[in-house]
Design a protein around this motif. Structure first.
Motif, PDB file in Angstrom:
ATOM      1  N   VAL A 111      -4.875  15.743 -36.308  1.00 40.93           N
ATOM      2  CA  VAL A 111      -5.382  14.460 -36.785  1.00 40.93           C
ATOM      3  C   VAL A 111      -6.906  14.476 -36.666  1.00 40.93           C
ATOM      4  O   VAL A 111      -7.448  14.862 -35.625  1.00 40.93           O
ATOM      5  N   ILE A 112      -7.570  14.089 -37.741  1.00 42.69           N
ATOM      6  CA  ILE A 112      -9.018  13.902 -37.696  1.00 42.69           C
ATOM      7  C   ILE A 112      -9.247  12.400 -37.708  1.00 42.69           C
ATOM      8  O   ILE A 112      -8.942  11.717 -38.697  1.00 42.69           O
ATOM      9  N   LEU A 113      -9.735  11.872 -36.604  1.00 45.37           N
ATOM     10  CA  LEU A 113      -9.967  10.434 -36.455  1.00 45.37           C
ATOM     11  C   LEU A 113     -11.455  10.185 -36.337  1.00 45.37           C
ATOM     12  O   LEU A 113     -12.099  10.667 -35.397  1.00 45.37           O
ATOM     13  N   ARG A 114     -12.000   9.456 -37.308  1.00 44.89           N
ATOM     14  CA  ARG A 114     -13.433   9.180 -37.347  1.00 44.89           C
ATOM     15  C   ARG A 114     -14.247  10.469 -37.175  1.00 44.89           C
ATOM     16  O   ARG A 114     -15.251  10.519 -36.468  1.00 44.89           O
ATOM     17  N   GLY A 115     -13.750  11.539 -37.818  1.00 47.51           N
ATOM     18  CA  GLY A 115     -14.464  12.807 -37.857  1.00 47.51           C
ATOM     19  C   GLY A 115     -14.180  13.762 -36.725  1.00 47.51           C
ATOM     20  O   GLY A 115     -14.568  14.923 -36.787  1.00 47.51           O
ATOM     21  N   LYS A 116     -13.466  13.311 -35.689  1.00 43.26           N
ATOM     22  CA  LYS A 116     -13.187  14.184 -34.548  1.00 43.26           C
ATOM     23  C   LYS A 116     -11.793  14.800 -34.694  1.00 43.26           C
ATOM     24  O   LYS A 116     -10.806  14.092 -34.905  1.00 43.26           O
ATOM     25  N   LEU A 117     -11.744  16.109 -34.538  1.00 46.67           N
ATOM     26  CA  LEU A 117     -10.482  16.831 -34.666  1.00 46.67           C
ATOM     27  C   LEU A 117      -9.657  16.739 -33.385  1.00 46.67           C
ATOM     28  O   LEU A 117     -10.158  16.993 -32.288  1.00 46.67           O
ATOM     29  N   HIS A 118      -8.386  16.394 -33.545  1.00 42.62           N
ATOM     30  CA  HIS A 118      -7.418  16.421 -32.447  1.00 42.62           C
ATOM     31  C   HIS A 118      -6.276  17.342 -32.894  1.00 42.62           C
ATOM     32  O   HIS A 118      -5.465  16.968 -33.750  1.00 42.62           O
ATOM     33  N   ASP A 119      -6.251  18.551 -32.329  1.00 45.92           N
ATOM     34  CA  ASP A 119      -5.217  19.505 -32.744  1.00 45.92           C
ATOM     35  C   ASP A 119      -3.890  19.172 -32.068  1.00 45.92           C
ATOM     36  O   ASP A 119      -3.775  18.197 -31.318  1.00 45.92           O
ATOM     37  N   ARG A 120      -2.891  19.992 -32.351  1.00 42.57           N
ATOM     38  CA  ARG A 120      -1.550  19.696 -31.844  1.00 42.57           C
ATOM     39  C   ARG A 120      -1.524  19.627 -30.327  1.00 42.57           C
ATOM     40  O   ARG A 120      -0.861  18.760 -29.743  1.00 42.57           O
ATOM     41  N   ALA A 121      -2.271  20.492 -29.684  1.00 43.07           N
ATOM     42  CA  ALA A 121      -2.304  20.478 -28.220  1.00 43.07           C
ATOM     43  C   ALA A 121      -2.908  19.171 -27.708  1.00 43.07           C
ATOM     44  O   ALA A 121      -2.423  18.585 -26.731  1.00 43.07           O
ATOM     45  N   ALA A 122      -3.961  18.695 -28.377  1.00 41.44           N
ATOM     46  CA  ALA A 122      -4.591  17.434 -27.966  1.00 41.44           C
ATOM     47  C   ALA A 122      -3.648  16.255 -28.191  1.00 41.44           C
ATOM     48  O   ALA A 122      -3.579  15.327 -27.371  1.00 41.44           O
ATOM     49  N   LEU A 123      -2.913  16.283 -29.307  1.00 41.97           N
ATOM     50  CA  LEU A 123      -1.960  15.203 -29.592  1.00 41.97           C
ATOM     51  C   LEU A 123      -0.839  15.190 -28.555  1.00 41.97           C
ATOM     52  O   LEU A 123      -0.403  14.117 -28.098  1.00 41.97           O
ATOM     53  N   ASP A 124      -0.401  16.369 -28.164  1.00 41.06           N
ATOM     54  CA  ASP A 124       0.644  16.454 -27.130  1.00 41.06           C
ATOM     55  C   ASP A 124       0.130  15.925 -25.792  1.00 41.06           C
ATOM     56  O   ASP A 124       0.885  15.287 -25.038  1.00 41.06           O
ATOM     57  N   ARG A 125      -1.130  16.163 -25.514  1.00 41.15           N
ATOM     58  CA  ARG A 125      -1.712  15.631 -24.272  1.00 41.15           C
ATOM     59  C   ARG A 125      -1.746  14.098 -24.304  1.00 41.15           C
ATOM     60  O   ARG A 125      -1.508  13.447 -23.276  1.00 41.15           O
ATOM     61  N   MET A 126      -2.041  13.527 -25.474  1.00 45.77           N
ATOM     62  CA  MET A 126      -2.015  12.062 -25.595  1.00 45.77           C
ATOM     63  C   MET A 126      -0.640  11.511 -25.225  1.00 45.77           C
ATOM     64  O   MET A 126      -0.518  10.505 -24.517  1.00 45.77           O
ATOM     65  N   LEU A 127       0.387  12.182 -25.712  1.00 44.23           N
ATOM     66  CA  LEU A 127       1.745  11.735 -25.431  1.00 44.23           C
ATOM     67  C   LEU A 127       2.068  11.867 -23.946  1.00 44.23           C
ATOM     68  O   LEU A 127       2.637  10.951 -23.334  1.00 44.23           O
ATOM     69  N   GLU A 128       1.696  12.982 -23.373  1.00 43.09           N
ATOM     70  CA  GLU A 128       1.986  13.200 -21.954  1.00 43.09           C
ATOM     71  C   GLU A 128       1.217  12.215 -21.078  1.00 43.09           C
ATOM     72  O   GLU A 128       1.747  11.705 -20.084  1.00 43.09           O
ATOM     73  N   GLU A 129      -0.025  11.953 -21.438  1.00 42.32           N
ATOM     74  CA  GLU A 129      -0.819  11.010 -20.651  1.00 42.32           C
ATOM     75  C   GLU A 129      -0.245   9.598 -20.744  1.00 42.32           C
ATOM     76  O   GLU A 129      -0.244   8.848 -19.759  1.00 42.32           O
ATOM     77  N   THR A 130       0.242   9.234 -21.920  1.00 41.41           N
ATOM     78  CA  THR A 130       0.859   7.914 -22.066  1.00 41.41           C
ATOM     79  C   THR A 130       2.134   7.822 -21.251  1.00 41.41           C
ATOM     80  O   THR A 130       2.393   6.811 -20.579  1.00 41.41           O
ATOM     81  N   LYS A 131       2.920   8.875 -21.291  1.00 43.35           N
ATOM     82  CA  LYS A 131       4.164   8.883 -20.506  1.00 43.35           C
ATOM     83  C   LYS A 131       3.853   8.743 -19.015  1.00 43.35           C
ATOM     84  O   LYS A 131       4.542   8.013 -18.286  1.00 43.35           O
ATOM     85  N   ALA A 132       2.806   9.409 -18.566  1.00 41.53           N
ATOM     86  CA  ALA A 132       2.423   9.316 -17.159  1.00 41.53           C
ATOM     87  C   ALA A 132       1.974   7.889 -16.802  1.00 41.53           C
ATOM     88  O   ALA A 132       2.291   7.386 -15.716  1.00 41.53           O
ATOM     89  N   LYS A 133       1.248   7.246 -17.709  1.00 41.02           N
ATOM     90  CA  LYS A 133       0.839   5.855 -17.471  1.00 41.02           C
ATOM     91  C   LYS A 133       2.062   4.958 -17.340  1.00 41.02           C
ATOM     92  O   LYS A 133       2.120   4.070 -16.493  1.00 41.02           O
ATOM     93  N   VAL A 134       3.024   5.169 -18.234  1.00 39.77           N
ATOM     94  CA  VAL A 134       4.241   4.343 -18.225  1.00 39.77           C
ATOM     95  C   VAL A 134       5.009   4.526 -16.923  1.00 39.77           C
ATOM     96  O   VAL A 134       5.515   3.559 -16.337  1.00 39.77           O
ATOM     97  N   GLU A 135       5.073   5.764 -16.459  1.00 33.30           N
ATOM     98  CA  GLU A 135       5.748   6.016 -15.177  1.00 33.30           C
ATOM     99  C   GLU A 135       5.024   5.302 -14.045  1.00 33.30           C
ATOM    100  O   GLU A 135       5.659   4.763 -13.130  1.00 33.30           O
ATOM    101  N   ALA A 136       3.695   5.259 -14.116  1.00 28.27           N
ATOM    102  CA  ALA A 136       2.917   4.568 -13.072  1.00 28.27           C
ATOM    103  C   ALA A 136       3.122   3.059 -13.129  1.00 28.27           C
ATOM    104  O   ALA A 136       3.093   2.387 -12.089  1.00 28.27           O
ATOM    105  N   PHE A 137       3.336   2.523 -14.351  1.00 28.35           N
ATOM    106  CA  PHE A 137       3.571   1.073 -14.480  1.00 28.35           C
ATOM    107  C   PHE A 137       4.830   0.638 -13.736  1.00 28.35           C
ATOM    108  O   PHE A 137       4.956  -0.520 -13.353  1.00 28.35           O
ATOM    109  N   ALA A 138       5.754   1.565 -13.559  1.00 32.27           N
ATOM    110  CA  ALA A 138       7.044   1.217 -12.938  1.00 32.27           C
ATOM    111  C   ALA A 138       6.915   0.981 -11.446  1.00 32.27           C
ATOM    112  O   ALA A 138       7.858   0.527 -10.801  1.00 32.27           O
ATOM    113  N   TYR A 139       5.758   1.315 -10.868  1.00 30.64           N
ATOM    114  CA  TYR A 139       5.586   1.196  -9.405  1.00 30.64           C
ATOM    115  C   TYR A 139       4.686   0.025  -9.063  1.00 30.64           C
ATOM    116  O   TYR A 139       3.861  -0.395  -9.838  1.00 30.64           O
TER     117      TYR A 139
END
Length: 475
Positions: free
Chosen positions: A447-475
């Motif tokens: 994904v190129i968002l406002r000119g910045k490239l986010h490759d597949r590895a970066a997109l996967d990190r976004m998902l993992e970081e969100t999942k980690a936030k959600v797990e933290a919300f449970a506590y």
């Protein structure tokens, strides 16, 4: 003189061309022209900042441009960034953090712009809109209605309550002051005549108006008042009912309730009436946002409770809890009510190809957000446009509904909706051809968002970081 000219020409031919500078160069991509519904092979795209500098055959662009970062697309498919034109944020102040955590999910699924159709956190969302624009908050570009215009003591929170034309005028003035991107009007307690007045007032103020049309009005009355888009396909279906005006009048007089009105509408649909209405929609430039897959999910909760959906791991626990309201409501239905719910959904969905035949522009939107059970931010848009194809649209029309018609509705086609020099550098690289199979929009390589490239590895990190936030919300 001739010898001098010849010598100069020889010198120029021997002098290497100095390539212009770009930030990013995408090479060997197949551009999907979403306006024409065609593919253009072996292209290159040069960008700088948030803007596309040049587009053309790979050999020509490479000869003219050099970049700090180069990506070989290897023939993959390049589309404009996806737009989700109907999302919500809400659930109260306690859910602000969980709502904010959803923003990267859109980008991770190729969605570069979202239209917030208002919830009960409108001022927070407007603040996020500014933070995203200033680069202080990561997420898709946010376009928002701000607080909805409603009647007095409405069901929905996060509204501007109005009981008179003067109240509506004050509401429009306030929304203009908030620099909203459009106006959302809903009908929980808003009087039908004030609904029409509010639509007209918004348009006079230079703002698009969308909303929920009161049952006591015909859709044609809202269209004549100047409504810019119909939110939810049920209203387009209603416009195709032969005795719609009589049903609206009976509802307004209190002779029938909403359930009875819906049954009469379901029984009264007429193709010729519908096509006449839809051609008028197209003539006046009215758009329709079906939120169709969201409707399917809610109408078929008796068959799938979604308890095993993997994407629940990305939704905060308090947001997940808001889903229960609709789940409980659906569970109270009788077998007869469930059967009608299923049948009515299929009747409504069947108007999709009729709208396309009439030339009505479709705005892909999911209705993702609090309360709306199991409609997920990000993957929900891919589900939505795939369902359009299942119900009769071509992949090209479905793809345009998520890339081009959103910018068109906002009057922003000069900046978005195609891959051309001068347009926004919001782009998505897909592994597969979406014109052959709309499900290819899920195969996001980068994904190129406002000119910045986010490759597949970066997109996967976004998902993992969100999942980690959600797990933290449970506590």
């Amino acid at each position: 003189m001739k010898s001098l000219i010849a010598a100069l020409a020889a010198f120029l031919a021997a002098t290497p061309v100095i390539a212009a500078d770009a930030d990013l160069l995408l090479r060997h991509v197949t551009i999907v022209d979403v306006e024409k519904g065609i593919l253009v092979a072996d292209q290159a795209v040069a960008t700088a900042g948030d803007t596309i500098l040049a587009v053309g055959p790979d050999a020509e662009i490479v000869a003219e441009w050099q970049a700090a970062e180069t990506v070989d697309g290897e023939g993959r498919y390049l589309i404009p960034g996806l737009w989700d034109m109907h999302v919500h944020f809400g659930g109260g102040p306690d859910l602000i953090a969980e709502n904010k955590a959803l923003l990267p999910l859109y980008v991770a699924h190729g969605i570069t712009t979202i239209r917030d159709a208002s919830g009960d956190l409108p001022y927070d969302v407007l603040a996020w809109r500014q933070e995203v624009a200033e680069g202080k908050l990561f997420g898709p570009t946010l376009l928002s209605s701000g607080p909805k215009i409603e009647g007095l003591k409405p069901l929905w929170k996060g509204t501007i309550e109005t009981g008179s034309e003067a109240d509506v005028d004050a509401a429009i003035t306030k929304l203009k002051g908030l620099n909203v991107d459009f106006v959302k009007i809903t009908d929980s307690t808003l009087k039908p005549d004030l609904f029409l007045y509010a639509v007209g007032a918004a348009r006079k103020a230079g703002l698009n108006a969308s909303g929920h049309i009161p049952m006591a009005l015909t859709v044609g009355q809202a269209v004549d008042a100047g409504i810019s888009s119909i939110e939810h396909l049920d209203y387009a279906f209603k416009a195709g009912v032969k005795d719609e005006a009589a049903i609206a009048a009976d509802y307004a007089a209190g002779k029938i309730d909403r359930a009875a009105a819906t049954r009469r509408l379901d029984a009264g649909f007429d193709r010729d009436t519908a096509m006449k209405a839809y051609r008028h929609f197209a003539e006046v430039g009215l758009f329709v946002s079906p939120t169709l897959n969201g409707g399917r999910i809610l109408d078929y909760l008796d068959q799938d409770d979604h308890a095993g959906d993997p994407f629940l791991a990305y939704i905060g626990p308090k947001l997940r809890a808001t889903y229960q309201w609709r789940v409980d409501r659906a569970a109270k239905a009788t077998p007869e009510e469930i059967a009608f719910r299923h049948a009515h959904h299929e009747h409504v969905a069947a108007v999709m190809p009729l709208l396309a035949e009439a030339g009505v522009k479709i705005l892909a939107g999911t209705d993702a957000g609090f309360l709306n059970s199991f409609i997920y931010p990000g993957p929900g848009l891919h589900d939505e446009i795939a369902y359009y194809v299942e119900k009769g649209l071509t992949p090209a029309v479905a793809l345009a509904s998520a890339t081009r018609t959103g910018p068109e509705w906002f009057g922003k086609l000069d900046r978005f909706g195609s891959i051309k020099a001068g347009k926004a550098a919001d782009l998505v690289i897909l592994d597969r051809n979406p014109l052959a199979d709309i499900r290819a929009t899920r195969a996001v390589r980068a994904v190129i968002l406002r000119g910045k490239l986010h490759d597949r590895a970066a997109l996967d990190r976004m998902l993992e970081e969100t999942k980690a936030k959600v797990e933290a919300f449970a506590y």
